[in-house]
Design an enzyme around this catalytic site. Structure first.
Site, PDB file in Angstrom:
ATOM      1  N   ASP A  69       9.019 -24.142 -23.488  1.00 55.75           N
ATOM      2  CA  ASP A  69       9.325 -23.417 -21.989  1.00 55.75           C
ATOM      3  C   ASP A  69       7.852 -24.095 -21.687  1.00 55.75           C
ATOM      4  O   ASP A  69       7.274 -24.607 -22.410  1.00 55.75           O
ATOM      5  CB  ASP A  69       8.942 -21.687 -22.291  1.00 55.75           C
ATOM      6  CG  ASP A  69       9.448 -21.642 -20.642  1.00 55.75           C
ATOM      7  OD1 ASP A  69      10.111 -21.167 -20.576  1.00 55.75           O
ATOM      8  OD2 ASP A  69       8.708 -21.993 -19.287  1.00 55.75           O
ATOM      9  N   TYR A 104      20.514 -26.074  -5.646  1.00 57.28           N
ATOM     10  CA  TYR A 104      20.831 -25.345  -6.361  1.00 57.28           C
ATOM     11  C   TYR A 104      22.386 -26.184  -6.917  1.00 57.28           C
ATOM     12  O   TYR A 104      22.960 -25.878  -7.941  1.00 57.28           O
ATOM     13  CB  TYR A 104      20.674 -23.981  -6.627  1.00 57.28           C
ATOM     14  CG  TYR A 104      20.398 -23.360  -7.650  1.00 57.28           C
ATOM     15  CD1 TYR A 104      19.607 -23.228  -9.055  1.00 57.28           C
ATOM     16  CD2 TYR A 104      21.549 -22.421  -8.129  1.00 57.28           C
ATOM     17  CE1 TYR A 104      20.042 -22.840  -9.925  1.00 57.28           C
ATOM     18  CE2 TYR A 104      21.803 -21.533  -9.338  1.00 57.28           C
ATOM     19  CZ  TYR A 104      20.666 -21.858 -10.034  1.00 57.28           C
ATOM     20  OH  TYR A 104      20.970 -20.751 -11.138  1.00 57.28           O
TER      21      TYR A 104
HETATM   22  P1  NAD Z   1      14.233 -16.923 -15.748  1.00 57.13           P
HETATM   23  O1  NAD Z   1      13.086 -17.684 -14.410  1.00 57.13           O
HETATM   24  O2  NAD Z   1      13.332 -15.552 -15.962  1.00 57.13           O
HETATM   25  O3  NAD Z   1      13.300 -17.872 -17.030  1.00 57.13           O
HETATM   26  C1  NAD Z   1      13.763 -18.960 -16.518  1.00 57.13           C
HETATM   27  C2  NAD Z   1      12.657 -20.108 -17.155  1.00 57.13           C
HETATM   28  O4  NAD Z   1      13.114 -21.592 -17.746  1.00 57.13           O
HETATM   29  C3  NAD Z   1      11.237 -19.549 -17.410  1.00 57.13           C
HETATM   30  O5  NAD Z   1      10.533 -19.343 -18.573  1.00 57.13           O
HETATM   31  C4  NAD Z   1      10.339 -20.982 -16.551  1.00 57.13           C
HETATM   32  O6  NAD Z   1       9.111 -21.069 -17.161  1.00 57.13           O
HETATM   33  C5  NAD Z   1      11.611 -22.010 -17.502  1.00 57.13           C
HETATM   34  N1  NAD Z   1      11.149 -23.472 -16.648  1.00 57.13           N
HETATM   35  C6  NAD Z   1      11.056 -23.804 -15.447  1.00 57.13           C
HETATM   36  N2  NAD Z   1      10.622 -24.718 -15.763  1.00 57.13           N
HETATM   37  C7  NAD Z   1      10.897 -25.358 -16.298  1.00 57.13           C
HETATM   38  C8  NAD Z   1      11.006 -26.936 -16.684  1.00 57.13           C
HETATM   39  N3  NAD Z   1      10.536 -27.399 -15.861  1.00 57.13           N
HETATM   40  N4  NAD Z   1      10.509 -27.202 -18.203  1.00 57.13           N
HETATM   41  C9  NAD Z   1      10.675 -25.807 -19.744  1.00 57.13           C
HETATM   42  N5  NAD Z   1      10.948 -24.206 -18.926  1.00 57.13           N
HETATM   43  C10 NAD Z   1      11.314 -24.397 -17.248  1.00 57.13           C
HETATM   44  O7  NAD Z   1      15.299 -17.422 -15.051  1.00 57.13           O
HETATM   45  P2  NAD Z   1      16.536 -16.874 -15.498  1.00 57.13           P
HETATM   46  O8  NAD Z   1      17.320 -15.807 -14.837  1.00 57.13           O
HETATM   47  O9  NAD Z   1      16.819 -16.159 -16.876  1.00 57.13           O
HETATM   48  O10 NAD Z   1      16.854 -18.200 -15.501  1.00 57.13           O
HETATM   49  C11 NAD Z   1      17.827 -19.227 -16.430  1.00 57.13           C
HETATM   50  C12 NAD Z   1      18.723 -19.658 -16.208  1.00 57.13           C
HETATM   51  O11 NAD Z   1      20.322 -19.125 -15.771  1.00 57.13           O
HETATM   52  C13 NAD Z   1      19.031 -20.891 -15.364  1.00 57.13           C
HETATM   53  O12 NAD Z   1      19.015 -22.319 -15.498  1.00 57.13           O
HETATM   54  C14 NAD Z   1      19.605 -20.805 -14.002  1.00 57.13           C
HETATM   55  O13 NAD Z   1      19.586 -21.431 -12.886  1.00 57.13           O
HETATM   56  C15 NAD Z   1      20.443 -19.798 -14.564  1.00 57.13           C
HETATM   57  N6  NAD Z   1      21.078 -18.580 -13.741  1.00 57.13           N
HETATM   58  C16 NAD Z   1      20.349 -17.315 -13.575  1.00 57.13           C
HETATM   59  C17 NAD Z   1      21.183 -16.897 -12.838  1.00 57.13           C
HETATM   60  C18 NAD Z   1      20.503 -14.889 -12.719  1.00 57.13           C
HETATM   61  O14 NAD Z   1      20.690 -14.803 -11.632  1.00 57.13           O
HETATM   62  N7  NAD Z   1      18.995 -15.215 -13.671  1.00 57.13           N
HETATM   63  C19 NAD Z   1      22.548 -17.303 -12.520  1.00 57.13           C
HETATM   64  C20 NAD Z   1      22.971 -18.036 -12.466  1.00 57.13           C
HETATM   65  C21 NAD Z   1      22.348 -19.258 -13.369  1.00 57.13           C
END
Ligand code: NAD
Length: 259
Positions: free
Chosen positions: A40, A149
């Site tokens: 991360d 996005y």
């Molecule tokens: P989150 O914010 O809880 O976790 C995302 C993680 O990615 C964090 O730990 C952050 O530090 C890390 N991160 C951010 N930029 C980074 C970088 N440049 N290099 C390495 N790590 C990095 O979010 P989440 O909800 O767990 O999202 C995970 C994935 O799921 C994402 O791709 C998000 O777009 C996707 N997603 C989430 C949702 C939702 O509703 N939560 C819905 C659809 C898709």
């Protein structure tokens, strides 16, 4: 059928593993017997997750937008069988007002980051391994205020298809998961926009948001031999939200300003 028997000598890397879906995926893959590298950009968060898992997990700092960082993260990988890329963020705004820098940050992390992960995962995975990319419902369903996005996640879905074609000769499978609204820190802000969560749920046939563990179980499936014939695919995992319409976030935000 579980994949525990084939997993215990193998390793997996979960990128964006410090929070939310990635955190849950790291735990589920460790449960299934993988040695897990939690990667991360937030190294402290990755360390906390690895410590919670125990001796079979290690933490590294890795920024998906920085090629040298991604290359270094993969350089020491051994017996690497599964990579799950969960790194992502969204900087929203109406297109006519959206800062170019915000567009670029979203596209850099979500799309270019996925390209870099696939590039180095493709080099370091053992033959027969797998790459799973967490894309989004927004890769196929537009939402106001989410241009960067939505465009980036649609790009991820096509990138997954191209990578699946290119890596199939080595038996490496490349797939995506399209989550809908999942309770993680990423979407905590929507609770502050009156009516927005309700509008999401009205447009989700199963009537609730998802748990990170539900996405993690699908990622574990895609990494396993149970999905041995699946590549270039995307799993819609969203309570049926892809069957209806996305909430109008900008209208909700405007209404908030007028009240
Ligand atoms: P989150 O914010 O809880 O976790 C995302 C993680 O990615 C964090 O730990 C952050 O530090 C890390 N991160 C951010 N930029 C980074 C970088 N440049 N290099 C390495 N790590 C990095 O979010 P989440 O909800 O767990 O999202 C995970 C994935 O799921 C994402 O791709 C998000 O777009 C996707 N997603 C989430 C949702 C939702 O509703 N939560 C819905 C659809 C898709």
């Amino acid at each position: 059928m579980t994949n525990t028997s084939d997993a215990h000598t193998r390793s997996a890397m979960v990128i964006g593993g410090g929070s939310g879906i990635g955190l849950a995926t790291a735990h589920v893959l460790a449960r299934d017997g993988y040695r897990v590298t939690v990667a991360d950009v937030n190294l402290e968060a990755a360390r906390t997750v690895a410590a919670d898992i125990g001796d079979t997990a290690t933490a590294i700092g890795l920024d998906v937008t920085d090629e040298a960082s991604v290359a270094a993260g993969f350089a020491d990988a051994r017996d690497l069988h599964a990579v799950v890329n969960c790194a992502g963020l969204s900087l929203p705004g109406q297109i006519t007002e959206l800062e170019l820098a915000h567009w670029k940050t979203t596209v850099d992390v979500c799309l270019t980051g996925t390209f870099l992960v696939i590039k180095y995962a493709g080099r370091h995975l053992e033959d027969g391994g797998s790459i799973t990319c967490i894309a989004s419902l927004n890769g196929r369903q537009p939402g106001t205020g989410m241009a960067g996005y939505c465009a980036a996640k649609a790009g991820v879905l096509m990138l997954v298809e191209v990578a699946a074609l290119e890596l199939a000769a080595r038996g490496i499978r490349v797939n995506a998961i399209n989550p809908g609204l999942v309770d993680t820190p990423l979407v905590a802000g929507i609770a502050f926009v009156p009516g927005l969560t309700e509008e999401y749920l009205e447009n989700t046939p199963l009537g609730r948001s998802g748990h990170p563990e539900e996405i993690a179980e699908a990622a574990a499936y895609l990494a396993s031999e149970r999905a041995a014939w699946m590549t270039g695919s995307a799993i819609d995992l969203n309570g049926g939200a892809h069957l209806k319409r996305y909430p109008d976030m900008l209208a909700r935000v405007r209404a908030m300003g007028e009240s």
